[in-house]
Design a protein around this motif. Structure first.
Motif, mmCIF file in Angstrom:
data_model
loop_
_atom_site.group_PDB
_atom_site.id
_atom_site.type_symbol
_atom_site.label_atom_id
_atom_site.label_comp_id
_atom_site.label_asym_id
_atom_site.label_seq_id
_atom_site.Cartn_x
_atom_site.Cartn_y
_atom_site.Cartn_z
ATOM 1 N N PRO A 70 -31.829 9.499 -0.436
ATOM 2 C CA PRO A 70 -33.422 9.245 -0.190
ATOM 3 C C PRO A 70 -33.742 7.907 -0.355
ATOM 4 O O PRO A 70 -35.158 7.721 -0.212
ATOM 5 C CB PRO A 70 -34.094 10.475 -0.900
ATOM 6 N N LYS A 71 -33.125 7.109 -1.084
ATOM 7 C CA LYS A 71 -33.708 5.738 -1.484
ATOM 8 C C LYS A 71 -33.677 4.824 -0.283
ATOM 9 O O LYS A 71 -32.596 4.870 0.608
ATOM 10 C CB LYS A 71 -32.984 4.924 -2.520
ATOM 11 N N ALA A 72 -34.944 3.979 0.015
ATOM 12 C CA ALA A 72 -34.892 3.305 1.314
ATOM 13 C C ALA A 72 -35.809 2.129 1.105
ATOM 14 O O ALA A 72 -36.659 2.016 0.059
ATOM 15 C CB ALA A 72 -35.488 4.244 2.522
ATOM 16 N N LYS A 99 -38.513 6.411 -2.009
ATOM 17 C CA LYS A 99 -37.899 7.618 -1.671
ATOM 18 C C LYS A 99 -38.511 8.367 -0.641
ATOM 19 O O LYS A 99 -39.835 8.599 -0.387
ATOM 20 C CB LYS A 99 -37.670 8.674 -2.837
ATOM 21 N N VAL A 100 -37.521 8.634 0.389
ATOM 22 C CA VAL A 100 -37.968 9.236 1.513
ATOM 23 C C VAL A 100 -37.679 10.727 1.568
ATOM 24 O O VAL A 100 -36.627 11.146 1.105
ATOM 25 C CB VAL A 100 -37.189 8.819 2.910
ATOM 26 N N ARG A 101 -38.724 11.416 2.181
ATOM 27 C CA ARG A 101 -38.162 13.086 2.337
ATOM 28 C C ARG A 101 -38.850 13.550 3.798
ATOM 29 O O ARG A 101 -39.720 12.797 4.482
ATOM 30 C CB ARG A 101 -39.226 13.638 1.237
ATOM 31 N N ILE A 102 -38.280 14.341 4.197
ATOM 32 C CA ILE A 102 -38.488 14.870 5.397
ATOM 33 C C ILE A 102 -39.208 16.116 5.109
ATOM 34 O O ILE A 102 -39.519 16.828 4.368
ATOM 35 C CB ILE A 102 -37.238 15.745 6.145
ATOM 36 N N VAL A 143 -41.092 11.850 8.478
ATOM 37 C CA VAL A 143 -40.393 11.411 7.529
ATOM 38 C C VAL A 143 -41.675 10.888 6.718
ATOM 39 O O VAL A 143 -42.409 10.117 7.251
ATOM 40 C CB VAL A 143 -39.332 10.660 7.673
ATOM 41 N N GLU A 144 -41.357 10.932 5.221
ATOM 42 C CA GLU A 144 -42.619 10.098 4.566
ATOM 43 C C GLU A 144 -41.597 9.390 3.619
ATOM 44 O O GLU A 144 -41.034 9.838 2.851
ATOM 45 C CB GLU A 144 -43.291 11.323 3.836
ATOM 46 N N LEU A 145 -42.113 7.940 3.479
ATOM 47 C CA LEU A 145 -41.751 7.077 2.496
ATOM 48 C C LEU A 145 -42.748 7.284 1.408
ATOM 49 O O LEU A 145 -43.824 6.577 1.720
ATOM 50 C CB LEU A 145 -41.132 5.914 2.948
ATOM 51 N N ILE A 146 -42.425 7.562 0.047
ATOM 52 C CA ILE A 146 -43.416 7.474 -1.058
ATOM 53 C C ILE A 146 -43.153 6.224 -1.769
ATOM 54 O O ILE A 146 -41.922 5.896 -2.348
ATOM 55 C CB ILE A 146 -43.396 8.528 -1.982
ATOM 56 N N VAL A 147 -43.881 5.356 -1.609
ATOM 57 C CA VAL A 147 -43.850 4.006 -1.927
ATOM 58 C C VAL A 147 -43.720 3.820 -3.635
ATOM 59 O O VAL A 147 -44.802 4.195 -4.280
ATOM 60 C CB VAL A 147 -44.844 2.877 -1.636
#
Length: 162
Positions: A70-72, A99-102, A143-147
């Motif tokens: 999930p790291k991006a 980290k990214v989550r669906i 998809v959400e990338l939590i900064v």
């Protein structure tokens, strides 16, 4: 864990970083792709409250990579003015790491889709946005990338003119 910028004089403020993320219309998501190769893909997105949302199909290289790791990172170029006589560009750019989550929850997906709709078609009202979302909802993945960390940098020529 995250590296500090080497050229601190060129660093953007948090306010400038957020403005670039908010105003930008496209960015590049980089994930851990197949066979250890990075996979970077341009996307439309929306930034909201420390998170970056984008939509995609429910399957594909990007989602396979996210499920594995999930790291991006996500990069947005806010300015890129070619200065041929100076052999350079006057640029401003941002990189966000996280980290990214669906998103699986329907309410979260709808909220993210409304943010995207409002960003890309602000003239349409809430009802038009909801109608469009309802029409295209079934095949969409959000998809959400939590900064976790953001950095921004500008050309030294721009930094000197502040």
């Amino acid at each position: 864990m995250f590296r500090e910028m080497r050229r601190k004089k060129q660093a953007l403020t948090e306010e400038e970083i957020i403005k670039i993320l908010t105003d930008g219309t496209a960015g590049v998501l980089a994930v851990d792709g197949d066979g250890g190769y990075p996979y970077a893909v341009p996307l439309s997105y929306v930034y909201h409250d420390g998170k970056i949302f984008f939509h995609c199909a429910k399957s594909g290289h990007k989602l396979d990579a996210i499920r594995r790791n999930p790291k991006a990172s996500f990069c947005v170029i806010g300015q890129d003015q070619v200065m041929p006589q100076e052999y350079t560009t006057y640029f401003r750019s941002v990189i966000a790491f996280g980290k990214v989550r669906i998103l699986e929850d329907d309410a979260e997906k709808w909220d993210a889709l409304r943010l995207l709709a409002k960003k890309y078609y602000p003239e349409a009202g809430a009802q038009a946005h909801d109608d469009a979302i309802r029409h295209d909802y079934a095949p969409v993945c959000i998809v959400e990338l939590i900064v976790e960390y953001m950095t921004g940098k500008e050309a030294i020529e721009l930094a000197r003119n502040k």
